[in-house]
Write an enzyme that holds these catalytic residues in place. Structure first.
Site, short mmCIF file in Angstrom:
data_model
loop_
_atom_site.label_atom_id
_atom_site.label_comp_id
_atom_site.label_asym_id
_atom_site.label_seq_id
_atom_site.Cartn_x
_atom_site.Cartn_y
_atom_site.Cartn_z
CE LYS A 119 0.27 23.93 8.28
NZ LYS A 119 -1.13 23.83 8.45
CD GLU A 203 8.13 24.43 10.30
OE1 GLU A 203 8.12 25.67 10.16
OE2 GLU A 203 7.32 23.57 9.36
CG HIS A 238 3.20 33.72 11.64
ND1 HIS A 238 4.38 34.35 11.52
CD2 HIS A 238 2.77 34.24 13.00
CE1 HIS A 238 5.04 34.38 12.54
NE2 HIS A 238 4.28 34.34 13.51
NE ARG A 302 -6.19 25.45 2.17
CZ ARG A 302 -5.57 26.60 2.14
NH1 ARG A 302 -5.56 27.15 1.20
NH2 ARG A 302 -4.80 26.90 2.91
#
Length: 671
Positions: A119, A203, A238, A302
């Site tokens: 990421k 983040e 999440h 994916r």
């Protein structure tokens, strides 16, 4: 590597393996499953033409073992490998190993996985390409000091995320600098266990965003298109719980804008195959509200869990597309040929207890009803009635997908599908799913990632008192079980525990515990039993049992229920709900004895990862005593009160059952 093939090994398990194998069979391919020792009798093994053992139950010794997977491919004569999702599906080393072994890899090129699989690297690439990002840190320096400094720069609350993988694993929120250390520790642990990579990124946490993702597809000839968007905003831990397509409120203009951004991201890395580009919309309840902006989150290289809603609105089989593209074929459609037909909603059925912070639940599926034959309903399941749900893998049992010409029709069909579903033997989130589907805010498409937390008081409320029909069904089961013939003499009157009385009408008394309520009930057996229930007498007629399924007439109304019994425990499935009751001795004292405040019990079955205290050590209330892991989720177990650790009942590596005593705290009563 692309070339035609006739045999396919699915390097995964559960629901996704069953789903991939179904398409492989329809295409005339030989489908090959792999399994761990815990999955030898699993549904995906039964669905395959051939299957190979990988190793012991822990994923790192089976589904995460590249040598074991390659050995299985060689042993079964597989020509291609599909990784499914989770496990090694976004692992570039696995893709390279498959290709290096001369097999066809059903997925994007390893370079694309590497570019987006991290990421942090993906965000750096998108930032360089001008794609808007959520403020954060995705650098290589993973030292604690650097992460603390970056968190302070970004500002709290902050989201700590695993750099590799997805599915909500390795993702924690820190509301302040004081919470950051624990969030980093837990996120690293979960990321390492789930993906074998403990790198993190940070983040800024957006408390109520919408999560909108775009399905993209590319072929080896350079073409890339998108298959519209999905709204995946309703989440817990999440991790997504509900997904729908198209996103409510999405306009054609915003769809085109986000779709082109997603395709641009895929083109930047030479993408081939199925992928999903995920965005956060940070304002308003509509993806295209004035002033809204969308931020790139990540790209999943994916197939996604929620791909069925895209299949429903496009009429496509995305697994077939994956397989054909891996064979070297071109995309079968241009962008302007991709249709958008109606609306689809998917709900994920998990083995977990929402009332206990969604702690995983394990055990045997003693009863499993999933909707079948209903219009507009599809079910993707990886388990069957009688299967064991273990601590080793993700707790998802099945996905229920409803499709209709519009959202209102899809919701009506979803309601009916959920009402016809039932799970017993383990805890599940089925009541939560029913609550979400019926909630006015969900009906009005007021969606964001804080939906469940915001409506927790309604969605996670404890079940109410057992209704009249449930108590009647439980009493009828107890009456049936009261007759136990002596196997040595089936005609002996002494083998029955019936209600016969020398003088007067016969009756039997039962005491049931319904939550904290103690119910004294009386049953008068006969051809038409009379039941004395808390809200008055009930007359029952036409009682018929078929195994554990009951059909009868209660006060002139049809009664249908399934009543499971395990000793004193009764589970009644009736009218779309599940109620648990406990049979007590009729002479038992009223009330229930609470557990001692100093006993520390396991909140879920799992493995003990760390012991952070020793016997004789003084601890404060809330101090972390140990860390447990189950189904890739880590949980810190805290002291219930201030005191001294007098006993530790577990060691690192122990597998413990739900409710097992882990430690004893001698509570300081003065505090």
């Amino acid at each position: 590597m692309t070339r035609p093939f006739t045999s396919l090994l699915v390097a995964n398990r559960g629901e996704i393996a069953v789903r991939i194998l179904a398409t492989a069979r329809r295409m005339g391919l030989r489908g090959i499953a792999v399994f761990s020792d815990a999955d030898a009798g699993a549904a995906h093994v039964a669905a395959a033409d051939a299957a190979a053992r990988l190793g012991p139950a822990p994923a790192r010794e089976s589904y995460l073992s590249i040598p074991a997977l390659l050995a299985a491919a060689r042993a079964t004569g597989a020509e291609a490998v599909h990784p499914g999702y989770g496990f090694l599906s976004e692992n570039a080393e696995f893709a390279e190993a498959v290709i290096g072994a001369g097999l066809v890899w059903v997925g994007p090129p390893p370079a694309a996985i590497r570019a987006m699989g991290s990421k942090a690297a993906a965000k750096a690439l998108m930032e360089a390409s001008g794609v808007p990002l959520v403020p954060g840190y995705h650098g290589e320096d993973q030292s604690e000091d650097r992460l603390r400094a970056e968190a302070a720069r970004i500002g709290f609350p902050i989201l700590v995320k695993a750099s590799a993988g997805g599915g909500g694993k390795g993702m924690k929120v820190a509301a302040s600098a004081a919470e950051l250390e624990e969030a980093l520790t837990l996120a690293r642990g979960e990321a390492k266990a789930a993906f074998g990579d403990d790198r993190l990124l940070l983040e800024r946490f957006l408390p109520s965003p919408r999560h909108i993702e775009i399905q993209v597809f590319g072929d080896s000839h350079g073409a890339i298109i998108h298959l519209h968007e999905r709204d995946c905003s309703i989440q817990r831990r999440h991790q997504k719980v509900v997904e729908e397509a198209p996103a409510p409120g999405m306009t054609a203009a915003r769809r085109a804008e986000m779709g082109e951004a997603a395709c641009a991201a895929a083109r930047a890395i030479g993408y081939v195959g199925a992928g999903t580009v995920e965005f956060i919309v940070d304002a308003g309840s509509s993806p295209d509200a004035a002033g809204d902006s969308f931020h790139f989150m990540e790209m999943n290289t994916r197939l996604q869990v929620e791909h069925p809603v895209t299949e429903a609105i496009t009429g496509l089989d995305l697994v077939e597309w994956q397989l054909r593209i891996a064979m070297g074929e071109a995309l079968p459609l241009r962008q302007d040929q991709v249709r958008l037909d109606g609306h689809a909603i998917e709900m994920r059925l998990y083995a977990e207890d929402p009332a206990r912070d969604f702690a995983p639940s394990t055990g045997m599926l003693r009863h499993l009803d999933l909707p079948s034959g209903l219009p507009g309903i599809r079910v993707d399941a990886g388990v069957r009635q009688g299967d064991a749900v273990s601590i080793h893998y993700d707790p998802m049992l099945a996905k229920i997908i409803a499709h209709g010409p519009d959202r209102a029709t899809a919701l009506r069909r979803l309601d009916r599908a959920l009402a016809s579903s039932a799970v017993a033997g383990i805890r599940s989130n089925l009541p939560l799913l029913r609550g979400i589907a019926a909630h006015p805010a969900f009906r009005d498409a007021a969606l964001d990632t804080g939906f469940i937390a915001r409506h927790a008081e309604e969605l996670l409320a404890a079940p109410g008192p057992a209704p009249r029909a449930v108590l009647a069904a439980a009493l009828l089961r107890l009456l049936r079980d009261a007759v136990r013939p002596d196997p040595a003499d089936l005609h002996s009157p002494w083998g029955a525990a019936g209600a016969w009385r020398l003088n007067g009408d016969g009756y039997q008394d039962f005491v049931l515990l319904d939550g904290a309520a103690r119910l004294a009930l009386r049953a008068h057996p006969g051809a038409a039993p009379l039941l004395d229930l808390p809200d008055g007498p009930a007359r029952v007629q036409a009682v018929r049992w078929q195994g554990e399924a009951l059909e009868a007439t209660l006060d002139g109304m049809a009664l249908r229920a399934t009543v499971l019994r395990d000793g004193a425990a009764l589970t009644v499935l009736c009218n779309g709900a599940t109620q648990e009751l406990q049979l007590l001795d009729a002479g038992a004292a009223s009330g229930a004895t609470a557990e001692g405040g100093g006993r520390v019990l396991a909140p879920m079955p799992g493995r003990v990862l760390q012991l952070l205290v020793g016997e004789g050590q003084a601890v404060a209330r809330g101090a972390v005593l140990l860390v447990m892991e189950a189904m890739k989720v880590q949980m810190r177990i805290a002291a219930p009160a201030e005191g001294v650790v007098r006993a530790l009942r577990c060691q690192v590596g122990d597998l413990v059952e739900d409710g097992a005593e882990l430690a004893v705290i001698e509570v300081d009563l003065a505090t």
